[in-house]
Design an enzyme around this catalytic site. Structure first.
Site, PDB file in Angstrom:
ATOM      1  N   CYS A 130      -6.910  16.040  -9.917  1.00  0.00           N
ATOM      2  CA  CYS A 130      -8.271  16.485  -9.597  1.00  0.00           C
ATOM      3  C   CYS A 130      -9.348  15.459  -9.963  1.00  0.00           C
ATOM      4  CB  CYS A 130      -8.560  17.817 -10.280  1.00  0.00           C
ATOM      5  SG  CYS A 130      -7.911  17.923 -11.953  1.00  0.00           S
ATOM      6  N   HIS A 245     -15.243  19.886 -12.742  1.00  0.00           N
ATOM      7  CA  HIS A 245     -15.088  18.670 -13.549  1.00  0.00           C
ATOM      8  C   HIS A 245     -16.289  17.745 -13.291  1.00  0.00           C
ATOM      9  CE1 HIS A 245     -11.197  19.991 -14.566  1.00  0.00           C
ATOM     10  NE2 HIS A 245     -10.435  19.017 -14.100  1.00  0.00           N
TER      11      HIS A 245
HETATM   12  O1  3JN Z   1      -6.392  19.425 -16.955  1.00  0.00           O
HETATM   13  C1  3JN Z   1      -6.886  19.105 -15.887  1.00  0.00           C
HETATM   14  O2  3JN Z   1      -8.096  19.184 -15.696  1.00  0.00           O
HETATM   15  C2  3JN Z   1      -6.024  18.585 -14.821  1.00  0.00           C
HETATM   16  C3  3JN Z   1      -4.607  18.787 -15.121  1.00  0.00           C
HETATM   17  C4  3JN Z   1      -3.668  18.466 -14.265  1.00  0.00           C
HETATM   18  C5  3JN Z   1      -2.261  18.651 -14.559  1.00  0.00           C
HETATM   19  C6  3JN Z   1      -1.880  19.471 -15.605  1.00  0.00           C
HETATM   20  C7  3JN Z   1      -0.541  19.624 -15.914  1.00  0.00           C
HETATM   21  C8  3JN Z   1       0.432  18.980 -15.186  1.00  0.00           C
HETATM   22  C9  3JN Z   1      -1.286  18.014 -13.773  1.00  0.00           C
HETATM   23  C10 3JN Z   1      -1.692  17.176 -12.616  1.00  0.00           C
HETATM   24  O3  3JN Z   1      -2.083  17.711 -11.572  1.00  0.00           O
HETATM   25  O4  3JN Z   1      -1.618  15.954 -12.737  1.00  0.00           O
HETATM   26  C11 3JN Z   1       0.065  18.180 -14.108  1.00  0.00           C
HETATM   27  C12 3JN Z   1       1.137  17.470 -13.363  1.00  0.00           C
HETATM   28  O5  3JN Z   1       1.355  17.775 -12.195  1.00  0.00           O
HETATM   29  O6  3JN Z   1       1.759  16.616 -13.979  1.00  0.00           O
END
Ligand code: 3JN
Length: 340
Positions: A130, A245
């Site tokens: 994101c 965000h």
């Molecule tokens: O914390 C956020 O604002 C974004 C988090 C993304 C996220 C959280 C846990 C696992 C991801 C991601 O989209 O990169 C993942 C993941 O897919 O590894």
């Protein structure tokens, strides 16, 4: 008559999955058959699509037969197992996890920025993280006009990025602390107390001292721009905001570009909105951007500390632009370009 497609949403009970379903409805996506899927833990719950209630089915290797488009947001481990299965069954997967983002055979796409990458897919297309998605949008016209040498970004990420449990944790801690400022609160999902606090850790630390989230911004930005000469340094911070965000972004361009031109370029780039009149108190905040599909940019100014430096403030709804909307836009682009 235009085709309709069989669409499954894997992770249908999560925050992003629910947003995907809402956006399929809003965008009037040409859905023939709708199939909500989830892991064993949440299968059996109900979701509503176009006024009809559906029972969420447990994802199994055979679930993707007859499906043409799969929107996946049930975590990297689930995608690792099921995305190849779906692709094999002829279901093009748009995956919102980090599992395949840096796989050279998988396009990593923000449709307004690098739509050309979509056609190289071999059954799986990745959605960026994101924080990366909302940053590369306003940077794209600057990159095209003046080149980008280096990006210094700090994020102010909402709790929804870490799932509904993290939002609940924030409200829960807040309520407890309002009732008793000396209360001890438990931090179970976010690494430290998030109520009335900021936490400079998103995801795990890596060996170089950056977190995985920060390294995602580094790697993914270079992959999306197809330019390994761009330097990126990120510090990702969790803040007590529910949705949306924000990012401070400092860009060093290769060529000189005026601030007036930067404003014009961002303002005429698809889905970007310049919200920048500081004298009138106009700049975006997450509260104002929640539920919106655009990426909002304010505080655009010349960096007084270096040549060719620009500073800006970028805000977007992380569940939409950074996840669900981006995935649906990729699917729409495949349809309009007759890639499916
Ligand atoms: O914390 C956020 O604002 C974004 C988090 C993304 C996220 C959280 C846990 C696992 C991801 C991601 O989209 O990169 C993942 C993941 O897919 O590894």
């Amino acid at each position: 008559m235009a085709n309709n497609y069989n669409v499954c949403v894997l992770g249908a009970t999560g925050m992003v999955g629910k947003e995907m379903i809402k956006i399929l409805e809003e965008q009037n996506f040409p859905v023939a058959r709708f199939l909500p899927l989830a892991s064993e833990r949440t299968a059996g719950s109900k979701v509503t699509f176009r006024g009809k209630e559906y029972t969420v089915e447990e994802a199994k290797p055979g679930s993707f037969k007859d499906m043409q488009i799969g929107l996946f947001s049930a975590g990297a481990k689930v995608s690792k197992v099921f995305a190849p299965e779906a692709a094999k069954a002829g279901c093009v997967v748009i995956d919102n996890t980090s599992q395949f983002r840096m796989d050279p055979s998988v396009p990593l796409v923000v449709p307004e920025v690098n739509p050309q990458a979509i056609k190289r897919h071999k059954g799986i297309i990745a959605n960026p993280n994101c924080s990366t998605a909302q940053m590369v949008l306003p940077l794209k016209p600057i990159y095209d006009k003046a080149g980008i040498e280096r990006i210094v970004v700090s994020t102010y990420q909402s709790t929804s990025g870490w799932g509904k449990e993290a939002i609940a944790e924030m409200y829960d801690q807040t309520k407890k602390l309002l009732a008793d400022p000396r209360a001890r609160v438990e931090a179970k999902y976010i690494f430290k107390q998030i109520a009335f606090n900021c936490v400079p850790q998103i995801d795990q630390f890596t060996d170089n001292g950056y977190t995985k989230e920060e390294m995602k911004m580094y790697d993914e930005t270079r992959k999306i721009f197809e330019d390994d000469n761009i330097q990126v340094t990120a510090t990702c911070v969790r803040v007590p905001v529910a949705i949306g965000h924000s990012e401070t972004v400092n860009v060093k361009t290769r060529k000189k570009i005026s601030i007036a031109e930067v404003r014009k370029l961002i303002g005429s780039f698809p889905t970007c909105v310049v919200m920048d009149d500081p004298a009138k108190g106009i700049y975006p905040t997450p509260i104002e951007c929640e539920g919106r599909n655009e990426t909002f940019v304010g505080r655009i100014r010349e960096d007084i500390s270096q040549e060719n430096g620009i500073d800006m403030w970028i805000v977007s709804d992380n569940l939409r632009r950074g996840a669900a909307l981006n995935a649906v836009l990729i699917a729409q682009k495949m349809i309009t370009d007759k890639l499916i």
